[in-house]
Design an enzyme around this catalytic site. Structure first.
Site, PDB file in Angstrom:
ATOM      1  N   TRP A   1       0.846  -1.202   0.000  1.00 57.59           N
ATOM      2  CA  TRP A   1       0.000   0.000   0.000  1.00 57.59           C
ATOM      3  C   TRP A   1       0.880   1.251   0.000  1.00 57.59           C
ATOM      4  O   TRP A   1       0.581   2.240  -0.650  1.00 57.59           O
ATOM      5  CB  TRP A   1      -0.900   0.003   1.239  1.00 57.59           C
ATOM      6  CG  TRP A   1      -1.738   1.239   1.381  1.00 57.59           C
ATOM      7  CD1 TRP A   1      -2.974   1.447   0.856  1.00 57.59           C
ATOM      8  CD2 TRP A   1      -1.388   2.446   2.074  1.00 57.59           C
ATOM      9  NE1 TRP A   1      -3.419   2.709   1.176  1.00 57.59           N
ATOM     10  CE2 TRP A   1      -2.468   3.347   1.927  1.00 57.59           C
ATOM     11  CE3 TRP A   1      -0.284   2.852   2.805  1.00 57.59           C
ATOM     12  CZ2 TRP A   1      -2.475   4.626   2.483  1.00 57.59           C
ATOM     13  CZ3 TRP A   1      -0.282   4.131   3.353  1.00 57.59           C
ATOM     14  CH2 TRP A   1      -1.368   5.001   3.195  1.00 57.59           C
ATOM     15  N   HIS A   2       1.994   1.172   0.748  1.00 57.94           N
ATOM     16  CA  HIS A   2       2.858   2.339   0.855  1.00 57.94           C
ATOM     17  C   HIS A   2       3.563   2.654  -0.455  1.00 57.94           C
ATOM     18  O   HIS A   2       3.773   3.817  -0.781  1.00 57.94           O
ATOM     19  CB  HIS A   2       3.888   2.149   1.967  1.00 57.94           C
ATOM     20  CG  HIS A   2       3.311   2.372   3.325  1.00 57.94           C
ATOM     21  ND1 HIS A   2       2.666   1.385   4.024  1.00 57.94           N
ATOM     22  CD2 HIS A   2       3.254   3.482   4.107  1.00 57.94           C
ATOM     23  CE1 HIS A   2       2.246   1.877   5.187  1.00 57.94           C
ATOM     24  NE2 HIS A   2       2.581   3.134   5.260  1.00 57.94           N
ATOM     25  N   GLY A   3       3.953   1.656  -1.179  1.00 56.18           N
ATOM     26  CA  GLY A   3       4.648   1.962  -2.430  1.00 56.18           C
ATOM     27  C   GLY A   3       4.906   0.730  -3.258  1.00 56.18           C
ATOM     28  O   GLY A   3       4.967  -0.392  -2.738  1.00 56.18           O
TER      29      GLY A   3
ATOM     30  N   PHE B   1       2.299   8.447  -1.217  1.00 53.47           N
ATOM     31  CA  PHE B   1       1.513   7.209  -1.145  1.00 53.47           C
ATOM     32  C   PHE B   1       0.068   7.469  -1.529  1.00 53.47           C
ATOM     33  O   PHE B   1      -0.768   6.651  -1.435  1.00 53.47           O
ATOM     34  CB  PHE B   1       1.590   6.610   0.261  1.00 53.47           C
ATOM     35  CG  PHE B   1       3.020   6.459   0.732  1.00 53.47           C
ATOM     36  CD1 PHE B   1       3.991   5.960  -0.122  1.00 53.47           C
ATOM     37  CD2 PHE B   1       3.383   6.839   1.999  1.00 53.47           C
ATOM     38  CE1 PHE B   1       5.302   5.843   0.305  1.00 53.47           C
ATOM     39  CE2 PHE B   1       4.690   6.705   2.430  1.00 53.47           C
ATOM     40  CZ  PHE B   1       5.656   6.220   1.579  1.00 53.47           C
TER      41      PHE B   1
END
Lengths: 306, 471
Positions: B322-324, B471
């Site tokens: 989800w973050h990257g 993000f």
């Protein structure tokens, strides 16, 4: 909370803020201009006191590549290196404007970075270094105001103008370093900061050209002409292979040709690149002994050309 | 628009004054237009992406509510797939293609050459897609009525204080607030402004100052000493906290000034007793999202040991992703998951081994800091280079140069000291020594003035982005 009480408290906070801002700002200004050495001392010296016949302008490559005593000796002139780390052409232009308020140097050597006209990803943050001079040197305000649309409002705050400087001011006021006027402004590089490959890499692809920087370059040329200084544009050695059609070099050369300004390009000089990494401290900078060799080479070329 | 910019200060003042000056009936419209302007300040074209997400989920909400049985599930699935597709196109496509090309090279003589797309990631896309998804899921679960007013639903996704980096709000909490008539509350305004002030302090005085040293070291990690690398890792640990928590406080504060209450997103995470505890204190709204919509549906903790381990690892790998779109984030999530599993196994099989509170805080802090190496590194190779050098390099110099760089370290350490002191006092002496909440007026006012002076004098005003914007 009552409405009147709320606004009364806001009023008190704002009043005290203004008083503290002006009070601390005045103290910081006083001690800032008492600094006569280090980075701040060098900048203040070149702006307010320097009367050298030759001055060197530019970024870190200027500060670390031009050994002023060598240039002084060969050209029989007084020379001061006003190059500054992390600065670009706008800083040089601002410096020149402030210098010209007092006197006109006979010779100005402007070190041009091979990517000087390219868009800077850090924007104009570097110009914050000029904020302490904002109120006393109105000629640089238009340059500093380019930092942002609201810069002129921000500079009403004295604290903002001395942002990030308090510790430097304290350290430099108690330090026992030599004063800037006792040195020649040249800053030798000694410590390695990055790995250097055995053969120079090709310079990374260029970024878009920033026309406002070209405007600064032209303004420097114009100022030098108007004030009667001899201006020389120099590209000092760099540990990269530069493409033949590098935009900054092409544009700068064509402007110099048009304005009849000497343009000396040593960026790919075999005398430095062919010796491999031993002459460089990092990809962009010569080491101390190579800087002496380069200053000698440049001074001889200038003397012969003259 | 960045919170830490002068245009935002003007924007905030104008919007707040206009908000209270306007009739309650039209305030939602003002906030919606202001939010569009706020977002368009960055890349205007990406308003269309937001509009697409809003339209799909608005329609899906109504269709879910007005249908029964499997049709409801179909519309929920459609909504989730649409959101994930948008996320996939902008965020994960290139990562997927690059890995596919590389993978094909392992099995054939030549790498495949699927082309990557030159698309900039819309700011905060992961935040608003997750917020949008929570709406349709809650409507499906019957916890939230489908919103009939398109503008109000649009505002739920776009509300400017939390648009680009959270907190990720649930519809039950935020949507009703758009219907409430907020009277001018000077206590609320005062308290919101104080949150904002502390948020600005965390961002521009601490986070951005630490970022200068962190960037300097991480840019050329292979030439720096062990001490420099360890310092950079710890600095980054505080940088990312102050950056993100600072953003959240400005968001919560600016909403509070207008009478809105947003969910607290941080609760002194570096004083957590375990990794599990850390995730109850760090990015709380994201953790709750994953807990409610991924972890619980997978079975949560009321399953066999192996299934529990599987659930934890899936949730944390997804959280990393989800973050990257980078293996570094996946490894970051994986390590967090592994540490939590390790703690679980220790509690289950060695319950007699109990460490003191302080040792638990320190070990948790060290584990979190270790994981941040992956989070900050550009690629996996860089992360392992840093770890290798930390455990093998011998030289000790921190930084070279004159006062400019030494004063940078001193400012950084002073910033960390302020944050640690404040957090420790709040954690271990709750309700005491709270300068901004002091019962004495002069203490509160002096603290506010002091904070503004410190921000002006020591803040970094280079217009740096918030880390979580990416993000």
């Amino acid at each position: 909370m009552e409405r009147s009480g709320f606004f009364w408290k806001i009023f008190i906070v704002v009043t005290f803020l203004i008083l503290i801002d002006k009070g601390i700002g005045t103290i910081l200004q006083y001690y800032y201009f008492k600094i006569h050495h280090g980075e701040q001392g060098r900048t203040t010296y070149i702006i307010d006191s320097c009367i050298s016949e030759t001055i060197i302008l530019g970024s870190s490559r200027a500060a670390h590549h031009y050994v002023s005593p060598v240039i002084s000796e060969i050209l029989h002139t007084t020379c001061y290196n006003a190059g500054k780390d992390k600065q670009r052409l706008r800083y040089s232009l601002a410096l020149l404007k402030m210098v010209y308020r007092r006197y006109s140097p006979k010779l100005i050597i402007l070190d041009l970075n091979p990517t000087a006209f390219e868009t800077n990803e850090n924007g104009l943050d570097e110009l914050s270094i000029l904020l302490p001079y904002y109120s006393s040197h109105p000629e640089i305000r238009s340059i500093v105001n380019e930092r942002s649309r609201f810069e002129w409002i921000k500079t009403y705050s004295d604290l903002y103008r001395f942002n990030s400087l308090p510790l430097k001011i304290i350290f430099n006021n108690i330090s026992t370093e030599r004063d800037a006027n006792e040195t020649s402004g040249y800053v030798p590089l000694i410590i390695h900061k990055e790995l250097i490959p055995d053969t120079p890499d090709i310079l990374p692809p260029s970024l878009p050209i920033d026309s406002s920087i070209i405007k600064c370059f032209k303004e420097i040329i114009y100022l030098a002409k108007v004030k009667g200084s001899r201006l020389v544009i120099v590209v000092s050695p760099i540990y990269y292979r530069l493409p033949g059609n590098l935009k900054t070099i092409e544009i700068a050369k064509s402007i110099c040709d048009k304005e009849k300004i000497p343009f000396l390009n040593y960026s790919q000089s075999g005398q430095f690149l062919e010796h491999g990494p031993e002459m460089f401290l990092d990809m962009g900078h010569l080491n101390d002994s190579s800087a002496i060799a380069f200053s000698t080479l440049l001074s001889n070329d200038l003397r012969n050309a003259h | 628009m960045l919170f830490n910019s002068f245009p935002f200060i003007i924007f905030f003042l104008v919007v707040t004054i206009a908000y209270y000056a306007m009739h309650h009936k039209w305030r939602w419209l003002l906030l919606l237009l202001a939010s569009c302007y706020f977002y368009a300040f960055l890349i205007p074209a990406y308003l269309l992406v937001l509009f697409l997400i809003i339209t799909i989920d608005y329609a899906a909400g109504i269709l879910i509510e007005s249908n029964q049985g499997r049709t409801r599930k179909f519309y929920l699935g459609l909504s989730i797939i649409s959101n994930l597709t948008v996320l996939g196109i902008f965020k994960y496509h290139n990562f997927f293609v690059e890995n596919l090309n590389h993978l094909s090279g392992l099995f054939t003589s030549k790498e495949a050459s699927f082309s990557i797309w030159n698309l900039a990631l819309p700011v905060g896309l992961s935040f608003h897609t997750f917020q949008a998804m929570s709406y349709t899921i809650e409507v499906y679960k019957g916890q939230q009525k489908a919103e009939r007013k398109f503008g109000i639903y649009g505002l739920y996704v776009m509300f400017y204080p939390q648009l680009v980096a959270g907190p990720i709000e649930r519809p039950q909490r935020l949507i009703p607030q758009f219907y409430q008539k907020h009277q001018v509350s000077y206590n609320g305004i005062s308290s919101g402004l104080k949150w904002m002030l502390w948020g600005f302090f965390m961002k521009v005085v601490v986070a951005d100052r630490l970022g200068i040293y962190v960037d300097y070291v991480f840019k050329n990690a292979e030439v720096h000493s062990r001490l420099a690398l360890i310092t950079a890792v710890f600095f980054y640990t505080f940088q990312i906290y102050c950056d993100f928590a600072g953003y959240s406080l400005i968001a919560i504060g600016s909403a509070k000034v207008m009478g809105f209450t947003l969910t607290k997103n941080f609760n002194r995470p570096y004083l957590a007793l375990s990794l599990k505890d850390f995730w109850k204190r760090w990015n709380i709204t994201l953790s709750q999202w994953f807990r409610d919509y991924v972890y619980f549906p997978l079975g949560g903790s009321k399953v066999t040991v192996s299934k529990y381990i599987f659930n934890i690892l899936v949730v944390f790998i997804l959280s990393g992703l989800w973050h990257g779109a980078n293996w570094t984030f996946i490894l970051w999530g994986l390590f967090h998951g592994l540490f939590i599993v390790f703690g679980y196994l220790k509690r289950k099989y060695f319950p007699a081994i109990i460490f003191s509170k302080y040792i638990r805080i320190i070990t948790t802090f060290l584990a979190v800091s270790f994981c941040w190496i992956f989070f900050r590194s550009q690629n996996v190779h860089e992360a392992f280079t840093i770890i290798k050098r930390i455990f093998s390099q011998q030289t000790i110099h921190l930084i070279e140069g004159e006062f400019e760089e030494r004063s940078l370290l001193l400012y950084s350490l002073l910033g960390i000291f302020c944050i640690v002191t404040t957090e420790v006092i709040s954690e271990f002496f709750p309700g005491r020594y709270q300068l901004l909440q002091s019962p004495k007026l002069w203490v509160r006012m002096t603290t506010c003035i002091g904070l503004i002076v410190v921000i002006l004098l020591f803040g970094v005003f280079d217009g740096s982005q918030f880390i979580y914007f990416q993000f």
